[in-house]
Design an enzyme around this catalytic site. Structure first.
Site, PDB file in Angstrom:
ATOM      1  N   ARG A  97      -5.600   6.741  -7.775  1.00  0.00           N
ATOM      2  CA  ARG A  97      -5.414   8.191  -7.641  1.00  0.00           C
ATOM      3  C   ARG A  97      -5.401   8.879  -9.009  1.00  0.00           C
ATOM      4  O   ARG A  97      -6.041   9.934  -9.201  1.00  0.00           O
ATOM      5  CB  ARG A  97      -4.120   8.467  -6.876  1.00  0.00           C
ATOM      6  CG  ARG A  97      -4.156   7.941  -5.449  1.00  0.00           C
ATOM      7  CD  ARG A  97      -2.768   7.795  -4.846  1.00  0.00           C
ATOM      8  NE  ARG A  97      -2.107   9.081  -4.678  1.00  0.00           N
ATOM      9  CZ  ARG A  97      -0.870   9.217  -4.200  1.00  0.00           C
ATOM     10  NH1 ARG A  97      -0.173   8.145  -3.842  1.00  0.00           N
ATOM     11  NH2 ARG A  97      -0.341  10.421  -4.075  1.00  0.00           N
ATOM     12  N   LEU A 109       0.865  -1.175   0.000  1.00  0.00           N
ATOM     13  CA  LEU A 109       0.000   0.000   0.000  1.00  0.00           C
ATOM     14  C   LEU A 109       0.904   1.228   0.000  1.00  0.00           C
ATOM     15  O   LEU A 109       1.971   1.208   0.631  1.00  0.00           O
ATOM     16  CB  LEU A 109      -0.890   0.040   1.250  1.00  0.00           C
ATOM     17  CG  LEU A 109      -2.064  -0.942   1.354  1.00  0.00           C
ATOM     18  CD1 LEU A 109      -2.775  -0.751   2.691  1.00  0.00           C
ATOM     19  CD2 LEU A 109      -3.045  -0.765   0.207  1.00  0.00           C
ATOM     20  N   ASP A 110       0.470   2.289  -0.677  1.00  0.00           N
ATOM     21  CA  ASP A 110       1.221   3.538  -0.617  1.00  0.00           C
ATOM     22  C   ASP A 110       1.318   4.001   0.835  1.00  0.00           C
ATOM     23  O   ASP A 110       0.435   3.709   1.658  1.00  0.00           O
ATOM     24  CB  ASP A 110       0.528   4.632  -1.435  1.00  0.00           C
ATOM     25  CG  ASP A 110       0.623   4.382  -2.932  1.00  0.00           C
ATOM     26  OD1 ASP A 110       1.461   3.554  -3.343  1.00  0.00           O
ATOM     27  OD2 ASP A 110      -0.149   5.012  -3.677  1.00  0.00           O
ATOM     28  N   ARG A 111       2.359   4.741   1.119  1.00  0.00           N
ATOM     29  CA  ARG A 111       2.587   5.207   2.491  1.00  0.00           C
ATOM     30  C   ARG A 111       1.379   5.959   3.059  1.00  0.00           C
ATOM     31  O   ARG A 111       1.018   5.789   4.223  1.00  0.00           O
ATOM     32  CB  ARG A 111       3.826   6.116   2.516  1.00  0.00           C
ATOM     33  CG  ARG A 111       4.174   6.629   3.902  1.00  0.00           C
ATOM     34  CD  ARG A 111       5.393   7.521   3.866  1.00  0.00           C
ATOM     35  NE  ARG A 111       5.704   8.034   5.184  1.00  0.00           N
ATOM     36  CZ  ARG A 111       6.691   8.883   5.451  1.00  0.00           C
ATOM     37  NH1 ARG A 111       7.460   9.303   4.471  1.00  0.00           N
ATOM     38  NH2 ARG A 111       6.904   9.302   6.677  1.00  0.00           N
ATOM     39  N   THR A 131      -1.767   5.747   2.133  1.00  0.00           N
ATOM     40  CA  THR A 131      -3.020   4.985   2.067  1.00  0.00           C
ATOM     41  C   THR A 131      -3.149   4.099   3.302  1.00  0.00           C
ATOM     42  O   THR A 131      -2.199   3.434   3.695  1.00  0.00           O
ATOM     43  CB  THR A 131      -3.053   4.108   0.798  1.00  0.00           C
ATOM     44  OG1 THR A 131      -2.885   4.935  -0.351  1.00  0.00           O
ATOM     45  CG2 THR A 131      -4.371   3.351   0.701  1.00  0.00           C
TER      46      THR A 131
END
Length: 327
Positions: free
Chosen positions: A252, A149-151, A153
């Site tokens: 996004r 997961l993105d930081r 998110t």
């Protein structure tokens, strides 16, 4: 005499590790990085180079792939107190992470990852979710990320506790049998008829060194995200996003290219909308991995794990002006 005995007991000892079917197939350097907690990466490679780490009594190279029944001998080494202190200084983070565990058994662990926490150390970050979990579960033989997961998110993040589980889940991901649903708070009135966005995506490195993802239907990778409206607000919409493909920043950028950027997205956001979201109390990207569905690698049952919105995101939805009409 007692002092001498105490000194002897403090001396590091030879360590032996026997490989079984769960660990076979992985490189020895990767195995040691997970197993020798607190030992710097540079030291592990130095020990391998000097022959102080051996497999079946023979010297070995970092790229050697382990076999079932291999015995690894590690010469006496002293773990730096400074490295141990790095872990101890993060005890508050580790303790907090315990509260975020959604599911755990002998094969898997699913956590509701907090926003702002990287999934692993790197890029200037020495401590991420996986390092915290290893500190939280020091007796676990392995803990490996199944996906990322993105930081910024938050939400469902699956971690494998056995190599067989990791392989099983990776196969499900490759065959698109894993379903991940996200909640995103986006700008404007998302049309009910906009249920799918299929735009090619390409990574682009800027002169500043920053990496962004752009829409490119010629050279970009094919990408698809499916959407459903969950709730409407004045000038905003809460949508559910299902990424059919798994490209970097896919949700996004697919929101942005349709004119509905996600609230407080530092890379792809809209300044005026971000101000409105911040006035409602938002101080982070409003993208949350709300649920994940997959086949359990042991039982074969399909299971769904849900991660509730944290109090901060729930508060934003309560504070943001509601839409007056059903248009």
């Amino acid at each position: 005499m007692n002092a001498k005995n105490e000194q002897k007991t403090d001396r590091p000892k030879v360590r032996f590790y026997e490989i079984d079917s769960e660990d076979q197939g992985q490189r020895i350097d990767n195995y040691l990085l997970k197993t020798l907690k607190g030992v710097p990466k540079s030291m592990i490679y130095r020990l391998l180079r000097k022959g102080e780490i051996r497999v079946n009594k023979k010297r070995t190279k970092p790229e050697y792939k382990l076999n079932d029944g291999d015995v690894i001998r590690v010469a006496p080494i002293r773990i730096s107190e400074n490295d141990n202190n790095k872990i101890s200084t993060k005890l508050n983070v580790v303790a907090e992470l315990e509260k975020h565990i959604l599911f755990e058994d002998e094969r898997l662990l699913v956590i509701n990852k907090p926003s702002g926490m990287a999934v692993h150390g790197g890029s200037g970050l020495s401590f991420g979710v996986i390092e915290a979990l290893r500190a939280l579960r020091p007796d676990a033989r392995m803990l490996e990320l199944v996906h990322r997961l993105d930081r910024d998110t938050s939400g469902c993040l699956v971690v494998a506790k056995k190599r067989s589980a990791l392989r099983h889940l990776h196969e499900q991901l490759r065959n698109k049998r894993v379903k991940k649903f996200y909640h995103a708070f986006v700008k404007g009135h998302w049309p009910n008829k906009l249920t799918k966005v299929s735009e090619g995506l390409r990574k682009n490195d800027l002169k500043s060194g920053e990496r962004v993802v752009v829409v490119d239907n010629i050279d970009g990778k094919a990408s698809e995200t499916r959407y459903k409206v969950l709730k409407r607000f004045k000038g905003a919409t809460l949508v559910r996003a299902f990424p059919v493909t798994g490209r970097t920043h896919q949700i996004r950028v697919h929101c942005q290219c349709q004119g509905h950027p996600i609230a407080c997205d530092a890379k792809y956001g809209h300044e005026d909308f971000d101000k409105a979201a911040k006035s409602a109390g938002l101080n982070r990207l409003f993208l949350h991995a709300a649920s994940i569905t997959f086949e359990h690698p042991l039982s074969g049952d399909m299971i769904t794990i849900e991660a509730p919105l944290d109090d901060a995101l729930s508060k934003v939805l309560s504070n943001f002006p509601k839409e007056n009409s059903n248009a």
